[in-house]
Write a protein that holds these residues in place. Structure first.
Motif, mmCIF file in Angstrom:
data_model
loop_
_atom_site.group_PDB
_atom_site.id
_atom_site.type_symbol
_atom_site.label_atom_id
_atom_site.label_comp_id
_atom_site.label_asym_id
_atom_site.label_seq_id
_atom_site.Cartn_x
_atom_site.Cartn_y
_atom_site.Cartn_z
ATOM 1 N N VAL A 1 36.701 -11.446 34.772
ATOM 2 C CA VAL A 1 36.167 -12.800 34.956
ATOM 3 C C VAL A 1 34.965 -13.020 34.041
ATOM 4 O O VAL A 1 34.822 -14.087 33.406
ATOM 5 N N ALA A 2 34.096 -12.016 33.963
ATOM 6 C CA ALA A 2 32.906 -12.130 33.097
ATOM 7 C C ALA A 2 33.309 -12.290 31.635
ATOM 8 O O ALA A 2 32.739 -13.120 30.912
ATOM 9 N N VAL A 3 34.292 -11.518 31.194
ATOM 10 C CA VAL A 3 34.751 -11.605 29.800
ATOM 11 C C VAL A 3 35.318 -12.985 29.504
ATOM 12 O O VAL A 3 35.020 -13.597 28.472
ATOM 13 N N VAL A 4 36.144 -13.504 30.401
ATOM 14 C CA VAL A 4 36.759 -14.820 30.196
ATOM 15 C C VAL A 4 35.692 -15.905 30.064
ATOM 16 O O VAL A 4 35.727 -16.735 29.142
ATOM 17 N N VAL A 5 34.712 -15.905 30.980
ATOM 18 C CA VAL A 5 33.678 -16.948 30.964
ATOM 19 C C VAL A 5 32.792 -16.830 29.731
ATOM 20 O O VAL A 5 32.548 -17.809 29.006
ATOM 21 N N LEU A 6 32.308 -15.612 29.452
ATOM 22 C CA LEU A 6 31.388 -15.416 28.329
ATOM 23 C C LEU A 6 32.084 -15.626 26.987
ATOM 24 O O LEU A 6 31.506 -16.213 26.060
ATOM 25 N N ALA A 7 33.312 -15.135 26.890
ATOM 26 C CA ALA A 7 34.058 -15.341 25.640
ATOM 27 C C ALA A 7 34.296 -16.821 25.394
ATOM 28 O O ALA A 7 34.209 -17.301 24.251
ATOM 29 N N LEU A 8 34.586 -17.555 26.466
ATOM 30 C CA LEU A 8 34.820 -18.992 26.318
ATOM 31 C C LEU A 8 33.557 -19.698 25.817
ATOM 32 O O LEU A 8 33.625 -20.573 24.926
ATOM 33 N N VAL A 9 32.383 -19.312 26.351
ATOM 34 C CA VAL A 9 31.118 -19.925 25.924
ATOM 35 C C VAL A 9 30.849 -19.641 24.448
ATOM 36 O O VAL A 9 30.510 -20.547 23.664
#
Length: 583
Positions: A150-158
């Motif tokens: 979840v952290a990777v998805v959110v941070l990568a998206l930003v």
């Protein structure tokens, strides 16, 4: 009935087991964020390092060194955080599974005897082994990916949004396709996994029966037929298992195929933007995006790769919570206790049926006076053992009442009621443990003198004293082997040590030779002086001295009296007796 689509409702009651580990979950969230941050910044530093090497026509060694040091730090943080997440995940998964298994076993102990009569024992055991093991494996796998994913998805998206909106949409649009592929395959395969777990329970039950009854199997030469039956069940499991595994195995390659298309699309769109002169898009940015694309879709692909254990776990949870949903025996904690039992037992207008369409006991009325020995005889299926089941409240009467000293047993706490009875059954049961543990099973506080007294009365004292470790000798499959007769004698001694107020003997001397049988009968008579006892016997020689003999047929008393009076009547008992002792 098997579910026709993926049903996560079975997971809902398992959530409290996971939330019980609040500290582990909290640290897993924190470590997941750290792991996601380190993974995303690793990709960012790779792109920056490439631009440092290719930018301005020469290599900026100072900038390159800085980026590589940050990259190395991110690697260390990523590895350490992932290791800690796995440790926490294992603790939560196996801890929750342990609590679920404990609750299931506790519930199993409180289920009525009816459940055990209706459910295959191997299927019950399978819930504690295959099903819950599948749950712990799936939870551990998902837990290790959930928070960091979840952290990777959110941070990568930003970060992708800040670097290039066009390339970000290429990555984002591929994700719903992967999710749709996973959902479609999971929907189609859920029924197959439920059927697979059911088949695993069937094969466990069959093997358990055959292993536990090998003497009967070999005596009737059933090895070849049992092999055929096993191969049929095994082949069915093979067929269902292959269908389940094949359907779920489609998710990972299909997800990776979509992922690779997105990977190519990033390269093509990024190259086209560079040719157009988009200043924000560099070789390093495209390199970072190709990694981001992989990181962004990785959690979805890894979850798709875990469809098989997730589906198996859901099926296992459904079977386990199906057991937990079974109604237990009512505890009746505030019911009055049976104190100072005199032993008058009365059946008044009792009716009972195992199934609604077939009544076994009809209008049964009988009274045993305190201290009497009551023998119950009759053909197989006449209802003899059913009376014992009703008296012990293994089953409750359909109508009518059973009283002890005038008090209805339906108003007595079941545990306290059963503590008043000592039971010796035809089927002996000694658990894997020492002789002492087995003898004191019903009364752990029994003294050495009481144990020795019971062993002498059952003629097992000399046998135990000849053993190297005496009472501390272990019984079990890999330990001391004793005969069926000796096992029965030990169970009789165990009942004596428990000092019951009332006694039930259900073919209690069936495994004992005739000479020892007479001695055991004398020991029982001495032990039960002044106490009411019920004796169920097919061997009528064991009940001649009973105060009352009940002859049962189809759930009713057809004759009642002493041995001599029933022989003089020349009725049912007379025919049964002479069928055994006809010269």
């Amino acid at each position: 009935m098997q579910p026709k689509k993926t049903d996560f409702s079975a997971f809902r009651p398992f959530i409290p087991y996971l939330l019980a580990y609040r500290r582990e979950n909290f640290f897993a969230i924190v470590l997941g964020i750290i792991n996601g941050l380190s993974a995303v910044f690793m990709s960012l530093e790779i792109g920056r390092a490439i631009d440092q090497m290719l930018g301005k026509g020469r290599v900026d060694f100072a900038g390159l060194t800085r980026e590589l040091l940050i990259f190395a730090f991110c690697i260390v943080m990523n590895v350490v955080s992932q290791w800690l997440i796995q440790r926490l995940g294992n603790r939560v998964a196996y801890g929750a599974a342990t609590e679920l298994r404990k609750d299931a076993f506790d519930h199993l102990n409180r289920l009525p005897l009816r459940y055990y009569d209706q459910e295959a024992h191997g299927s019950i055991v399978s819930r504690f082994t295959n099903d819950i093991d599948a749950v712990s494996l799936a939870v551990s796998s998902v837990f290790n990916q959930l928070f960091s994913g979840v952290a990777v998805v959110v941070l990568a998206l930003v970060l992708m949004f800040q670097m290039s909106i066009a390339l970000m949409w290429v990555v984002v649009l591929s994700t719903p396709i992967i999710f749709f592929v996973n959902w479609s395959v999971a929907k189609a395969s859920q029924a197959n996994f439920a059927a697979q777990q059911k088949s695993v329970g069937q094969i466990s039950s069959f093997v358990s029966e055959m292993v536990g009854n090998q003497k009967v199997v070999k005596a009737f030469h059933r090895e070849a037929r049992n092999q055929e039956l096993f191969e049929g069940i095994n082949e069915e499991l093979n067929h269902i298992g292959q269908k389940a595994q094949f359907s779920s195995s489609l998710t990972n390659p299909l997800s990776r195929f979509v992922d690779h298309l997105a990977y190519v699309a990033v390269g093509l769109v990024g190259g086209w933007l560079m040719l157009k002169g988009e200043s924000a898009v560099t070789v390093g940015v495209i390199s970072s995006f190709t990694i981001y694309e992989s990181q962004f879709t990785k959690p979805f692909i890894e979850i798709s790769g875990m469809i098989t254990p997730i589906q198996t776990a859901l099926a296992g949870l459904r079977r386990t919570f199906d057991l937990l949903s079974q109604s237990p025996e009512s505890e009746q904690p505030y019911c009055p206790a049976l104190d100072h039992v005199q032993g008058e037992i009365a059946f008044k207008d009792v009716d009972f049926s195992y199934t609604a369409d077939q009544t076994l006991i009809r209008d049964f009325t009988f009274t045993a006076a305190p201290g009497e020995t009551v023998a119950i005889v009759g053909k197989t299926g006449a209802g003899k053992s059913t009376l014992v089941n009703l008296l012990m409240r293994f089953y409750d009467v359909t109508s009518g009442t059973i009283t002890i000293d005038g008090q209805a047993i339906s108003d007595v706490n079941r545990d306290q009621l059963r503590q008043k009875f000592g039971m010796v059954l035809q089927d002996t049961w000694l658990f894997d443990g020492t002789i002492r543990d087995n003898l004191t099973y019903g009364r752990p506080e029994a003294s050495q003198a009481e144990i020795d007294h019971a062993l002498r009365k059952t003629y097992m004292y000399d046998f135990v004293q000849r053993l190297p470790e005496k009472l501390d000798t272990h019984l079990g499959n890999q330990r001391l082997k004793i005969s069926d007769g000796q096992r029965q004698l030990l169970t009789i001694a165990r009942t004596m040590i428990s000092q019951p107020d009332l006694l039930i003997l259900d073919e209690a001397t069936s495994s004992v030779d005739t000479l020892t049988e007479g001695k055991i009968q004398a020991a029982f008579l001495e032990m039960m002086k002044g106490h009411t006892s019920f004796v169920i016997a097919h061997r009528l020689s064991t009940i001649r001295n009973a105060d009352q003999i009940l002859v049962m047929e189809q759930g009713q008393i057809v004759e009642q009296g002493t041995h001599e009076s029933l022989l003089k009547a020349k009725g049912w008992y007379y025919d049964l007796y002479h069928a055994q002792f006809e010269e």
